[in-house]
Scaffold this active site. Sequence first.
Site, PDB file in Angstrom:
ATOM      1  N   TYR A  64     165.644  92.787   6.728  1.00 19.89           N
ATOM      2  CA  TYR A  64     165.700  91.928   7.909  1.00 19.89           C
ATOM      3  C   TYR A  64     167.127  91.415   8.025  1.00 19.89           C
ATOM      4  O   TYR A  64     167.563  90.555   7.258  1.00 19.89           O
ATOM      5  CB  TYR A  64     164.742  90.747   7.778  1.00 19.89           C
ATOM      6  CG  TYR A  64     163.274  91.104   7.724  1.00 19.89           C
ATOM      7  CD1 TYR A  64     162.809  92.339   8.171  1.00 19.89           C
ATOM      8  CD2 TYR A  64     162.334  90.193   7.234  1.00 19.89           C
ATOM      9  CE1 TYR A  64     161.461  92.660   8.123  1.00 19.89           C
ATOM     10  CE2 TYR A  64     160.987  90.501   7.194  1.00 19.89           C
ATOM     11  CZ  TYR A  64     160.556  91.735   7.636  1.00 19.89           C
ATOM     12  OH  TYR A  64     159.215  92.030   7.590  1.00 19.89           O
ATOM     13  N   LEU A 215     149.582  88.877  16.355  1.00 18.51           N
ATOM     14  CA  LEU A 215     149.511  88.542  17.776  1.00 18.51           C
ATOM     15  C   LEU A 215     149.905  89.720  18.651  1.00 18.51           C
ATOM     16  O   LEU A 215     150.201  89.562  19.834  1.00 18.51           O
ATOM     17  CB  LEU A 215     150.423  87.336  18.075  1.00 18.51           C
ATOM     18  CG  LEU A 215     150.063  86.064  17.300  1.00 18.51           C
ATOM     19  CD1 LEU A 215     151.072  84.969  17.573  1.00 18.51           C
ATOM     20  CD2 LEU A 215     148.665  85.594  17.666  1.00 18.51           C
ATOM     21  N   GLY A 216     149.905  90.921  18.060  1.00 19.11           N
ATOM     22  CA  GLY A 216     150.169  92.126  18.829  1.00 19.11           C
ATOM     23  C   GLY A 216     151.556  92.699  18.678  1.00 19.11           C
ATOM     24  O   GLY A 216     151.810  93.829  19.066  1.00 19.11           O
ATOM     25  N   GLY A 217     152.499  91.929  18.151  1.00 19.99           N
ATOM     26  CA  GLY A 217     153.837  92.457  17.893  1.00 19.99           C
ATOM     27  C   GLY A 217     154.620  92.698  19.156  1.00 19.99           C
ATOM     28  O   GLY A 217     154.746  91.819  20.020  1.00 19.99           O
ATOM     29  N   PRO A 220     152.419  91.979  23.009  1.00 15.19           N
ATOM     30  CA  PRO A 220     151.573  90.815  22.730  1.00 15.19           C
ATOM     31  C   PRO A 220     150.146  90.992  23.235  1.00 15.19           C
ATOM     32  O   PRO A 220     149.911  91.619  24.276  1.00 15.19           O
ATOM     33  CB  PRO A 220     152.292  89.680  23.475  1.00 15.19           C
ATOM     34  CG  PRO A 220     153.718  90.123  23.545  1.00 15.19           C
ATOM     35  CD  PRO A 220     153.662  91.619  23.696  1.00 15.19           C
ATOM     36  N   LEU A 221     149.205  90.437  22.472  1.00 17.60           N
ATOM     37  CA  LEU A 221     147.801  90.548  22.837  1.00 17.60           C
ATOM     38  C   LEU A 221     147.556  89.916  24.203  1.00 17.60           C
ATOM     39  O   LEU A 221     147.954  88.779  24.458  1.00 17.60           O
ATOM     40  CB  LEU A 221     146.931  89.831  21.799  1.00 17.60           C
ATOM     41  CG  LEU A 221     146.865  90.443  20.405  1.00 17.60           C
ATOM     42  CD1 LEU A 221     146.076  89.524  19.480  1.00 17.60           C
ATOM     43  CD2 LEU A 221     146.216  91.825  20.450  1.00 17.60           C
TER      44      LEU A 221
END
Length: 288
Positions: A64, A215-217, A220-221
């Site tokens: 990262y 949360l979906g990455g 998003p969801l």
Amino acid sequence: MPSSSLGGNLTLADDLTISRMGYGAMQLAGPGVFGPPKDRDQALAVLRAAVDLGITHIDTSDFYGPFVVNEIIKEALHPYPNDLRIVTKVGARRGDDGSWKPSVEPADLKAQVRENLQHLGLDALDVVNLRLPSVETTSDESIAEKFGALAELRQEGLIRHLGLSGASSVQLTEAQSIAPVVTVQNLYNLANRGDDDLVERCARENIAYAAFFPLGGYNPLQHDTLTDIAARLEATPQQVALAWLLQRSATTVLIPGTSSVAHLHENVAAADLKLPADVVAELDAIGR
């Protein structure tokens, strides 16, 4: 004082207890998880706020940034609180253009472990996950040589516990034949339910199942049912999605990331959101 139950604690070994609501540090890097953050002071503040809230589980990696996030963690929190557990990953390098390059040769895995130790300012890493190249689409390819290299460092005392990221159930079994596995970190959320059986297996075997992209990455969801339930419960859709994961199994742990202190508080509050059985049933249907 912590403002939330954080979903309780999960004890995985005599020397390894973590808060089920953790913090994923990936978003502390710059855009594309590459380079320094736009606001370093804010990144430091988020980490310190996470610890102040009672979070004892921080997920990170030297890729990262690269290196940037681990250096920020060290600046913000070293010397580390006695109960803080840092979980890191090895198995990738970053190109000069920010690209992600799998790097799972045993010698380089060992080099990556030592780099994580250096940048975090530690003598031993609490948990190291082997990040597999498949990540979002798991395979059953043998990981014995790769995992064995990390098991050797565990024997040397540089790593206390081992885990897997992007692994299948077959690979988990193979890894367990080499050394104990305390965590599996895979893609899983309301809309991505391919790991249902593995979630259940981890619960039976007291292995932490860390759902990444909860949360979906990058996508998003978004679902009408999720939105409607959130309105009924006077919560955000993100809080409902996190609460569903915490109730999914006793060993599911969360590592949502954010670079905002306000958003961190919002995520942590999800641990106190108790979903009634009829709501869980509605949410379960989203991934079917």
